[in-house]
Design a protein around this motif. Sequence first.
Motif: not given
Length: 279
Positions: A231-252
């Motif tokens: 989320n620190e990448l700043g890509i954001g919703p639909q690539g238009l910027g913001g703090r919400t690039t991912a909702l979750a990261v799930h590791v298996s």
Amino acid sequence: MRRVDAARVTDTVAELCRRANTHLTPDIDRALERALEAETSVVARSVLQTCRNNLLIAARDDMPICQDTGLAVVFVTIGQEVYVEGDLTRAINEGVRRGYRDGYLRASVVSDPLLRVNTGDNTPAVIHWDIVPGDELTVTVAPKGFGSENMSRLWMLNPTAGTAAVVDRVVEAMRLAGGNPCPPVIMGVGLGGTAESCMLAAKRALLREVGSEHPDPEYAALEQTLLAAVNELGIGPQGLGGRTTALAVHVSAQPTHIAGLPLAVNIGCHVTRHMQADL
């Protein structure tokens, strides 16, 4: 021994195909709502609200959430005490065929990767089997759009690479993906196994409930580290910027060979679709 008619499997798969493409699971909707509350960018908030409105309209009118209704990926958990009366693989593909036809869902499958001739009914599905004790039969349909699938990554890391290398590669995968997988995304991360089992683990991780915590505290902490870094990448919703690039990261994670550290990333878009039924 419990008997299940193959025709029942077909009917179930057809309904799951339709539902998965028109109704988002509640956990992802809640995650989008939380993201909307936390987001500080005006543009990002507007995009998130538009995404949620789209989901509400799709469910209300029983219409596809996205024009890319995906390649049907089907996970089957079947007990050793279940006897399917009929051809189970054929029954699943017939369900996909009917679901996409009757639900007016886009046919996106080609019969050959080079000749590119559309099969016209979104078959064949990709089917993954899990044979377990007992008499259960569970089917999960997870339509996978290729805006996100094309962003998949696999690395065969040095076994001593460690956690820092894993974080760097996962962040790199999202940085390279940018706005292509229609963020905010859900990221499935597979660790260990072999090249193919690691990739499958990453895809299965997308099915986990968003908001759930990994049972192992170390991996739960890793997931939070990865989520924050992405989320620190700043890509954001639909690539238009913001703090919400991912909702979750799930590791298996799974056991692996002493000479390797396989790492796979599979990305799901903001509508990581899946529906499950017990037969």
